[in-house]
Design a protein around this motif. Structure first.
Motif, mmCIF file in Angstrom:
data_model
loop_
_atom_site.group_PDB
_atom_site.id
_atom_site.type_symbol
_atom_site.label_atom_id
_atom_site.label_comp_id
_atom_site.label_asym_id
_atom_site.label_seq_id
_atom_site.Cartn_x
_atom_site.Cartn_y
_atom_site.Cartn_z
ATOM 1 N N THR A 192 0.813 -1.176 -0.158
ATOM 2 C CA THR A 192 -0.105 -0.076 0.013
ATOM 3 C C THR A 192 1.105 1.006 0.012
ATOM 4 O OG1 THR A 192 -1.806 -1.330 1.135
ATOM 5 C CG2 THR A 192 -1.921 1.088 1.158
ATOM 6 N N ALA A 193 1.998 1.228 0.709
ATOM 7 C CA ALA A 193 2.932 2.282 0.823
ATOM 8 C C ALA A 193 3.550 2.703 -0.726
ATOM 9 C CB ALA A 193 4.044 1.940 1.884
ATOM 10 N N MET A 194 3.369 2.014 -1.753
ATOM 11 C CA MET A 194 3.876 2.109 -2.961
ATOM 12 C C MET A 194 2.990 2.980 -3.662
ATOM 13 S SD MET A 194 6.662 0.445 -2.287
ATOM 14 C CE MET A 194 7.314 0.768 -4.024
ATOM 15 N N LEU A 195 1.830 3.272 -3.214
ATOM 16 C CA LEU A 195 0.755 4.070 -4.222
ATOM 17 C C LEU A 195 1.363 5.501 -3.836
ATOM 18 C CD1 LEU A 195 -2.394 2.366 -3.121
ATOM 19 C CD2 LEU A 195 -1.221 2.063 -5.247
ATOM 20 N N LYS A 196 2.334 5.789 -2.947
ATOM 21 C CA LYS A 196 2.750 7.225 -2.961
ATOM 22 C C LYS A 196 4.273 7.287 -3.086
ATOM 23 C CE LYS A 196 -0.945 8.612 0.214
ATOM 24 N NZ LYS A 196 -1.275 9.227 1.807
ATOM 25 N N PRO A 197 4.796 8.331 -3.635
ATOM 26 C CA PRO A 197 6.338 8.448 -3.849
ATOM 27 C C PRO A 197 7.159 8.169 -2.479
ATOM 28 C CG PRO A 197 4.971 10.369 -4.917
ATOM 29 C CD PRO A 197 4.150 9.747 -4.025
ATOM 30 N N THR A 198 8.032 7.328 -2.847
ATOM 31 C CA THR A 198 8.994 6.641 -1.396
ATOM 32 C C THR A 198 10.065 6.167 -2.166
ATOM 33 O OG1 THR A 198 9.047 5.189 0.208
ATOM 34 C CG2 THR A 198 7.667 4.330 -1.901
ATOM 35 N N TRP A 199 11.247 6.176 -1.283
ATOM 36 C CA TRP A 199 12.306 5.822 -1.731
ATOM 37 C C TRP A 199 12.282 4.292 -1.368
ATOM 38 C CZ3 TRP A 199 16.138 9.321 -3.539
ATOM 39 C CH2 TRP A 199 15.920 10.552 -3.449
ATOM 40 N N LYS A 200 11.487 3.732 -0.692
ATOM 41 C CA LYS A 200 11.641 2.330 -0.451
ATOM 42 C C LYS A 200 11.106 1.496 -1.528
ATOM 43 C CE LYS A 200 10.880 2.432 4.633
ATOM 44 N NZ LYS A 200 9.760 2.067 5.663
ATOM 45 N N LEU A 201 11.579 0.265 -1.780
ATOM 46 C CA LEU A 201 11.458 -0.697 -2.843
ATOM 47 C C LEU A 201 10.393 -1.808 -2.261
ATOM 48 C CD1 LEU A 201 14.740 -0.757 -4.390
ATOM 49 C CD2 LEU A 201 13.257 0.990 -4.745
ATOM 50 N N TYR A 202 9.302 -2.350 -3.177
ATOM 51 C CA TYR A 202 8.425 -3.416 -2.520
ATOM 52 C C TYR A 202 9.063 -4.555 -3.506
ATOM 53 C CZ TYR A 202 4.328 -6.177 -2.303
ATOM 54 O OH TYR A 202 3.495 -7.192 -2.135
ATOM 55 N N ASN A 203 9.249 -5.563 -2.531
ATOM 56 C CA ASN A 203 10.099 -6.860 -2.674
ATOM 57 C C ASN A 203 8.607 -7.780 -2.975
ATOM 58 O OD1 ASN A 203 10.802 -9.519 -2.662
ATOM 59 N ND2 ASN A 203 12.601 -8.765 -1.762
ATOM 60 N N LEU A 204 8.438 -8.425 -4.318
ATOM 61 C CA LEU A 204 7.419 -9.244 -4.702
ATOM 62 C C LEU A 204 7.224 -10.470 -3.827
ATOM 63 C CD1 LEU A 204 7.203 -8.690 -8.552
ATOM 64 C CD2 LEU A 204 5.929 -7.492 -6.702
ATOM 65 N N TRP A 205 8.226 -10.838 -3.169
ATOM 66 C CA TRP A 205 7.989 -12.096 -2.518
ATOM 67 C C TRP A 205 6.876 -11.649 -1.405
ATOM 68 C CZ3 TRP A 205 9.614 -16.678 -3.397
ATOM 69 C CH2 TRP A 205 10.597 -16.826 -4.274
ATOM 70 N N HIS A 206 6.548 -10.787 -1.088
ATOM 71 C CA HIS A 206 5.280 -10.405 -0.332
ATOM 72 C C HIS A 206 4.011 -10.658 -1.029
ATOM 73 C CE1 HIS A 206 7.465 -9.157 3.189
ATOM 74 N NE2 HIS A 206 8.425 -8.753 2.362
ATOM 75 N N GLU A 207 3.962 -10.989 -2.171
ATOM 76 C CA GLU A 207 2.841 -11.225 -2.999
ATOM 77 C C GLU A 207 2.114 -12.497 -2.484
ATOM 78 O OE1 GLU A 207 1.393 -8.902 -6.095
ATOM 79 O OE2 GLU A 207 2.110 -8.154 -4.104
ATOM 80 N N LEU A 208 3.181 -13.293 -2.032
ATOM 81 C CA LEU A 208 2.802 -14.959 -1.637
ATOM 82 C C LEU A 208 2.803 -14.687 -0.140
ATOM 83 C CD1 LEU A 208 5.458 -16.811 -3.986
ATOM 84 C CD2 LEU A 208 3.002 -16.072 -4.392
ATOM 85 N N PRO A 209 1.970 -15.691 0.374
ATOM 86 C CA PRO A 209 2.039 -16.196 1.837
ATOM 87 C C PRO A 209 3.230 -16.783 2.283
ATOM 88 C CG PRO A 209 0.088 -17.131 0.683
ATOM 89 C CD PRO A 209 1.001 -16.676 -0.430
#
Length: 463
Positions: free
Chosen positions: A250-267
């Motif tokens: 959810t935090a990725m919907l706004k500008p951020t320096w952080k990166l979303y790791n797609l492993w979190h798409e899975l349980p």
């Protein structure tokens, strides 16, 4: 660390144009990351003993290329994924006389009818072979390549940065293979340095355009939850503390320096691309910037991330464990890493990405490999089981210890060597005396040209 731009690199052009069979005409495309476990050429010059001529030849090369092209052909209606991030491709040592592993791969892609691809090899051209790594990253793209940069790393393969144009929209790819040894605190210090190089470049891109579309992929030799798993020995980790990989989509919907790791798409229990000491690891990664969640440029397709587990090809069906590669018998298995893949699309204005089944948790423990089915159906090992077709399979065994050095079992049918990397299992094995009874389970494997049963842990010893 200096950046080396595209004039120092080899970019092989795609094969002649033909009718496309991929999904890009609909605006959706796939990105796959895969550590191939050492694709080497045949020049006889290798930094690894296992890939010298006496162990690695035409048969092994052909099977390695067939493995890779057959895998890619499972995507894009037979033409392959649109973007492929490969690791462990040998750096050519004899360019003046022999085809490199990358060139041999390019030939195999064309022969299979894959692509057509632009192939970018992650080599620093002006760097001496002595100072260069043995293996490098290679990026394949069906889309035009606009710019290439190289980012040298401490004690690791250089990061290959490739800017491609997806229907006129820029997308930046970082193909990585960081320093190995995920559980080593001393080597994590090297990965901190690796991560800092990448982070500095991403920060520069974000400073110019906070919505820049960036995919970080490849083998980071770190788990997505490296900080949690190794909290006791690693106060700071490259992937979590420097790269700022996290699991809050959810935090990725706004500008951020952080990166979303797609492993979190899975349980959490479904996360895994590799196995070490009976646990699933997540050394392979696809990590995204905020730009892939806005309504311009390129977007991530919600919940499209997965590991590529093909029961008829790259895993053992009972456990989903990767079929590791071996040079024996002309080449066995595929790779010790499973590929990971995700889908992306050209963005639609005023339609940001919808947050899907995000699982933000990052447990301290890695998932255990479930061997229960394999153990329940394990057949008793006999001489006739020692065939290439059974390589990696789990068998039960029972007999008497014939000798300690090397550990050898006499099961009444013939002698078979035993081994384990588990300290407790080794302690039990070496405590046995000649003639004592022994039973349990083991993976059928090879060591120095001889068959052996590899005991996973002490629980696999039943007597």
């Amino acid at each position: 660390v200096p950046e080396i731009t595209s004039n120092a690199l080899k970019v092989l052009p795609p094969s002649p144009a033909r009718v496309e069979r991929n999904s890009t005409s609909q605006g959706t495309f796939t990105v796959l990351a895969h550590n191939v476990e050492n694709l080497f050429d045949l020049d006889g010059v290798s930094a690894y003993n296992d890939y010298k001529p006496e162990y690695y030849g035409v048969s092994q090369l052909q099977r390695k290329l067939a493995n890779l092209t057959n895998l890619l052909a499972r995507f894009g209606d037979g033409s392959g994924p649109d973007v492929v991030l490969l690791q462990e491709i040998e750096l050519d040592r004899t360019a003046e006389r022999d085809k490199s592993a990358a060139e041999l791969l390019n030939d195999a892609l064309r022969e299979k009818g894959l692509g057509p691809y632009h192939l970018v090899e992650g080599r620093i051209k002006d760097q001496s072979l002595k100072a260069s790594p043995s293996i490098v990253c290679v990026t394949l793209s069906k889309f035009p390549v606009e710019e290439v940069r190289m980012h040298p790393l401490e004690r690791a393969r250089p990061i290959l940065e490739t800017k491609i144009s997806v229907h006129g929209k820029p997308l930046i790819l970082f193909n990585n293979h960081w320093k190995s040894g995920a559980s080593s605190a001393s080597l994590e210090k090297v990965r901190l340095s690796n991560a800092q190089v990448l982070r500095k470049r991403i920060d520069a891109l974000l400073a110019t355009d906070p919505a820049v579309d960036v995919i970080v992929g490849g083998d980071l030799n770190s788990h997505y939850n490296q900080k949690q798993v190794h909290a006791a020995t690693m106060p700071q980790t490259g992937v979590n503390d420097v790269l700022l990989s996290h699991g809050n989509e959810t935090a990725m919907l706004k500008p951020t320096w952080k990166l979303y790791n797609l492993w979190h798409e899975l349980p959490p229990e479904q996360r895994g691309s590799d196995i070490w000491k009976g646990e699933w690891g997540t050394l392979m990664h696809l990590v995204l910037t905020h730009g892939l969640y806005d309504d311009t440029g390129i977007q991530y397709v919600t919940d499209s991330f997965r590991t590529v587990r093909l029961s008829d090809f790259n895993i053992y069906p009972e456990t989903s464990a990767p079929r590791r590669w071996s040079n024996d018998f002309g080449g066995l298995g595929v790779s010790d890493h499973l590929p990971i893949v995700a889908s992306f699309r050209t963005a639609t204005k005023d339609t940001p990405v919808t947050i899907g089944k995000n699982h933000s948790s990052a447990p301290r423990d890695l998932p255990q490999v479930d061997y229960s089915k394999a153990l329940a159906y394990a057949q008793p090992f006999t001489q006739k089981m020692a065939t290439s077709a059974n390589y990696g399979q789990i068998f039960s065994f029972s007999g008497k210890l014939a000798q300690q050095k090397p550990l050898t079992l006499d099961n009444g049918d013939h002698l078979i060597q035993l081994w384990s990397f588990d300290p407790l299992a080794k302690e039990k094995l070496f405590a046995l005396k000649k003639g004592e009874k022994l039973s349990g389970y083991g993976h059928l494997s090879r060591y120095r040209g001889k068959w052996q049963l590899l005991i996973e842990n002490a629980k696999w010893l039943t007597e």
